[in-house]
Each structure stands twice: as structure tokens, then as C-alpha cells.
Design a protein around this motif. Sequence first.
Motif, PDB file in Angstrom:
ATOM      1  N   TYR A 269       0.822  -1.206   0.000  1.00  0.00           N
ATOM      2  CA  TYR A 269       0.000   0.000   0.000  1.00  0.00           C
ATOM      3  C   TYR A 269       0.861   1.263   0.000  1.00  0.00           C
ATOM      4  N   PRO A 270       0.316   2.359  -0.531  1.00  0.00           N
ATOM      5  CA  PRO A 270       1.034   3.642  -0.459  1.00  0.00           C
ATOM      6  C   PRO A 270       1.021   4.179   0.965  1.00  0.00           C
ATOM      7  N   LEU A 271       2.035   4.944   1.318  1.00  0.00           N
ATOM      8  CA  LEU A 271       2.074   5.606   2.619  1.00  0.00           C
ATOM      9  C   LEU A 271       1.270   6.889   2.504  1.00  0.00           C
ATOM     10  N   LEU A 272       0.155   6.961   3.236  1.00  0.00           N
ATOM     11  CA  LEU A 272      -0.773   8.091   3.160  1.00  0.00           C
ATOM     12  C   LEU A 272      -1.007   8.654   4.558  1.00  0.00           C
ATOM     13  N   PRO A 273      -1.548   9.871   4.668  1.00  0.00           N
ATOM     14  CA  PRO A 273      -1.792  10.430   5.994  1.00  0.00           C
ATOM     15  C   PRO A 273      -2.674   9.546   6.869  1.00  0.00           C
ATOM     16  N   ASN A 369       5.886   2.178  -3.866  1.00  0.00           N
ATOM     17  CA  ASN A 369       6.885   3.198  -3.515  1.00  0.00           C
ATOM     18  C   ASN A 369       6.272   4.587  -3.361  1.00  0.00           C
ATOM     19  N   VAL A 370       4.961   4.666  -3.347  1.00  0.00           N
ATOM     20  CA  VAL A 370       4.265   5.950  -3.209  1.00  0.00           C
ATOM     21  C   VAL A 370       4.259   6.359  -1.738  1.00  0.00           C
ATOM     22  N   ALA A 371       4.653   7.606  -1.463  1.00  0.00           N
ATOM     23  CA  ALA A 371       4.683   8.096  -0.085  1.00  0.00           C
ATOM     24  C   ALA A 371       4.321   9.576  -0.055  1.00  0.00           C
ATOM     25  N   ASP A 372       3.289   9.915   0.704  1.00  0.00           N
ATOM     26  CA  ASP A 372       2.882  11.302   0.905  1.00  0.00           C
ATOM     27  C   ASP A 372       3.844  11.957   1.908  1.00  0.00           C
ATOM     28  N   ASP A 373       4.270  13.198   1.603  1.00  0.00           N
ATOM     29  CA  ASP A 373       5.248  13.872   2.470  1.00  0.00           C
ATOM     30  C   ASP A 373       4.742  14.022   3.902  1.00  0.00           C
ATOM     31  N   GLY A 374       3.485  14.418   4.039  1.00  0.00           N
ATOM     32  CA  GLY A 374       2.924  14.577   5.376  1.00  0.00           C
ATOM     33  C   GLY A 374       2.856  13.249   6.118  1.00  0.00           C
ATOM     34  N   ALA A 375       2.593  12.164   5.360  1.00  0.00           N
ATOM     35  CA  ALA A 375       2.520  10.837   5.968  1.00  0.00           C
ATOM     36  C   ALA A 375       3.892  10.368   6.448  1.00  0.00           C
ATOM     37  N   VAL A 376       4.940  10.766   5.729  1.00  0.00           N
ATOM     38  CA  VAL A 376       6.306  10.422   6.154  1.00  0.00           C
ATOM     39  C   VAL A 376       6.598  11.039   7.511  1.00  0.00           C
ATOM     40  N   THR A 377       6.210  12.308   7.676  1.00  0.00           N
ATOM     41  CA  THR A 377       6.427  13.008   8.951  1.00  0.00           C
ATOM     42  C   THR A 377       5.658  12.338  10.079  1.00  0.00           C
ATOM     43  N   GLN A 378       4.403  11.982   9.805  1.00  0.00           N
ATOM     44  CA  GLN A 378       3.585  11.343  10.847  1.00  0.00           C
ATOM     45  C   GLN A 378       4.172   9.990  11.246  1.00  0.00           C
ATOM     46  N   ARG A 379       4.623   9.210  10.266  1.00  0.00           N
ATOM     47  CA  ARG A 379       5.202   7.904  10.602  1.00  0.00           C
ATOM     48  C   ARG A 379       6.446   8.074  11.472  1.00  0.00           C
ATOM     49  N   ASP A 380       7.244   9.092  11.184  1.00  0.00           N
ATOM     50  CA  ASP A 380       8.437   9.342  11.998  1.00  0.00           C
ATOM     51  C   ASP A 380       8.056   9.689  13.438  1.00  0.00           C
ATOM     52  N   LEU A 381       6.973  10.462  13.596  1.00  0.00           N
ATOM     53  CA  LEU A 381       6.491  10.788  14.942  1.00  0.00           C
ATOM     54  C   LEU A 381       6.075   9.530  15.685  1.00  0.00           C
ATOM     55  N   LEU A 382       5.361   8.660  14.991  1.00  0.00           N
ATOM     56  CA  LEU A 382       4.929   7.408  15.600  1.00  0.00           C
ATOM     57  C   LEU A 382       6.132   6.538  15.960  1.00  0.00           C
ATOM     58  N   CYS A 383       7.110   6.537  15.082  1.00  0.00           N
ATOM     59  CA  CYS A 383       8.325   5.757  15.316  1.00  0.00           C
ATOM     60  C   CYS A 383       9.042   6.241  16.580  1.00  0.00           C
ATOM     61  N   GLN A 384       9.179   7.543  16.720  1.00  0.00           N
ATOM     62  CA  GLN A 384       9.843   8.113  17.895  1.00  0.00           C
ATOM     63  C   GLN A 384       9.057   7.815  19.169  1.00  0.00           C
ATOM     64  N   TYR A 385       7.724   7.897  19.057  1.00  0.00           N
ATOM     65  CA  TYR A 385       6.871   7.641  20.223  1.00  0.00           C
ATOM     66  C   TYR A 385       7.004   6.186  20.679  1.00  0.00           C
ATOM     67  N   VAL A 386       6.943   5.254  19.725  1.00  0.00           N
ATOM     68  CA  VAL A 386       7.052   3.827  20.053  1.00  0.00           C
ATOM     69  C   VAL A 386       8.421   3.519  20.638  1.00  0.00           C
TER      70      VAL A 386
END
Length: 395
Positions: A269-273, A369-386
Amino acid sequence: MASLRGAKRRKRKPERALPAQAPPVPQPLDGDWWDAFSRRLAAGQPSKERQNFETALKISRNTFDYLCSLIKGDCKRKTQSYRNFRFGDKVVLGVEDQVAIALLRLTTGESLLGIGTRFGMNHSAISNITWKFIECLEEHAASHLKWPDPQEMAAIKAKFEKIQGLPNCCGAIDTTHVLMCSSAQPNSNVWVDGENRNSMVLQAIVDPDMRFRDVVSGWPGSLDDSCILRTSGFYRLCQKGSRLTGQMELPGESAGSMVREYIVGDPSYPLLPWLVTPYQEHGLSAEKVEFNKCHTATRMVVQGALANLKDRWRVLKGELWRPDKHRLSRIIYACCLLTNIMIDLEDAVRDGMPASHNHDDGYRQQVSNVADDGAVTQRDLLCQYVSRLGSQLPE
């Protein structure tokens, strides 16, 4: 000398073959419906062994009674039509008989001819009984498969976070292939998937209890997961801001960081918000590796749900008999409804997580390989939180 027209002595026509007749069934002394039906079922088996209710139909008696109540009204409105269904000994099938036969068809995956032979009935009657049952489910049981209301969603988020710590998660998405005979669509290659099999795809979103919350079926196997997602009503609702819009502030050291509602999906799946997928690049940091592990563990519920779906409703497992492509999608939907009904009624016969989560044997992992820029930022936040959450847990 030629035969005279109208002569009394005529050549006898060969008799038409009649459907196989089931042996007479002794009437039960206690009047219980299952006692009589199980005798008929055993009479059609080489071993002649009678199964108990739950072993034969794969559901509890309470769930069965509920299913009977769903179609009883239709039986009364269409009395003459339902009276046409008779066993080989001419006994008219009751509501319970019809529901049991439809469930046998769905749970065993046995052919229409095979089930008909058991009861001395024509295979077309078994088909009609099954379809009337499916139509009744579509009409009367649709409320069992719906997107959660706000109160339900709060409980779902809490359960998902309890699994591996992912906050504000609302579901897990995946697809599976239901195989079709190669002769089902002889004039089209659209049903041939990437593994050179004829198949129809089911896309499902499930909650932590493996309850189906959104399903899409009917698309041919030649379409990839991201394409099927983009054609779904769920995708359109999310893209226009009508679904998965709730925001939450991450607690602790992440205070001030906002994360919107989302579902989790695999790399196809694409990385989306609103759709979080795992990290795919090489040389991942320890934090990202740990996030991917949490993501995979959270995603296991949808893999388990699809594996259980095929194991319980074996009409979906293996290569399906000459399916009409329009009817096949309705069979898939009906099996999802039945699964949810068992969950909603807390059916004790329902299995938990299956021994194997591989619901698509022989299919390679797709990658988007589709990735939304805003979704990349959100995933990084989740990664840091976990990551921070994991470091706070006692060893």
C-alpha cells in the motif's frame, strides 16, 4: 409394414433418471429438529456416523437459531416457493433444514452435487437454497458489518494501542485472493493474477477482534492492492476528509505532536496520511526496525482474520467451482457477515488466532513506492513515540 399411427402397442420411451433418493429417515422420538437432520446427514456418509451440531455446522446452536430468525419472515412471505424444497423422501424442508444445508455448502465447500446426493435432492435445489440464504443475509444482517461509531472507535483504538503501543490506530487492511476455475471466464485474461491463476480479490479492514469493518470484493486478480484501494469507497471517503479525521496529541515527551487517525497496511500500500505502512529502505536504524516489528504485530489481526475466513468458510478455499463473477463477490460478502455475526454473538465455536496467518499461499509480496510527504512526517512521529515507549518499559 409400417407402424400404424395411434396403435395401442407403442414403443416404450426410456424412463428419465431421477435424483438419487436418500434412505428413509426414522422420525426422532424427542421431536428435536437436529436429531432428524443429523440422521439424514449421516445417511449420506459412508461411515454412517452422526456428528454433533457444532462439529457439523461449525457454529453454536445459539448463532444458528439467530440465523434462522433472520430468514423465517421470508419463508412466511414466500411459502409456496419454499415448499418446493423437499428431501428425497418428499418431506418438505423447514427453515432449520434450509439454513443447515446452506451452512454445509459454505463451511465444507463440498459441491452442489455432493450435498444434493446426501439428501436425495437435485443440485439446483441446493444452489437455490444457498442463494436464498445469502440474499436474506444481505437484506437482514448488513448491520453486522459497518464502520464503527465514535464510541466503538474509542474502544478499538485502546485495544490496538494495547497490542504494540501504536496510538490512534483504527484498523488493519490487507487483501486475499479467492481462486476460480480457469474455465470461469474463458474470454478474458483480466482475472489472471500475477501468479497465473484465475482469482477474485477481497480487500478487508478489520478491528482488533478480527471483525470485518469494511470489505471490497469483485475486482479481478490482475489488479494490484494499491489499485483496488484507490477504487474503493473507503479511499474516497478518507481522501475527501469524511473518514479517519480524528486527531490526538501524543503524550509524554511527544507532547504537542499531533497524530491523525489511521489504519495500518503492508508494503503493497502507499504511505498516506491515514494509512501507515512499514519502513522499506535498507540500513534501517534500531528505532525504525523496532517500529516495523510493532507495525507487523499490529497488522497480524487482519492476516489472522483472512486466514480464519478461508479456514472456516471453505467454499472460499481452493479453486471455486465455475463461479459467476457477480455471485462470487456476494458469497465472499456473506462469509464476512457470518464471521461478524459469530463475533457479535460471542460464539464459543469461533476460533481465535489461526495456527498459520498465510492466507495467500504462493503469492509474492507486492511493494508500493508511493509516499505522501505529510505521511512520512507522521510515521516518523509514531516511530519516535514507540521507541520512547519501549525504552520506558522494564526489562
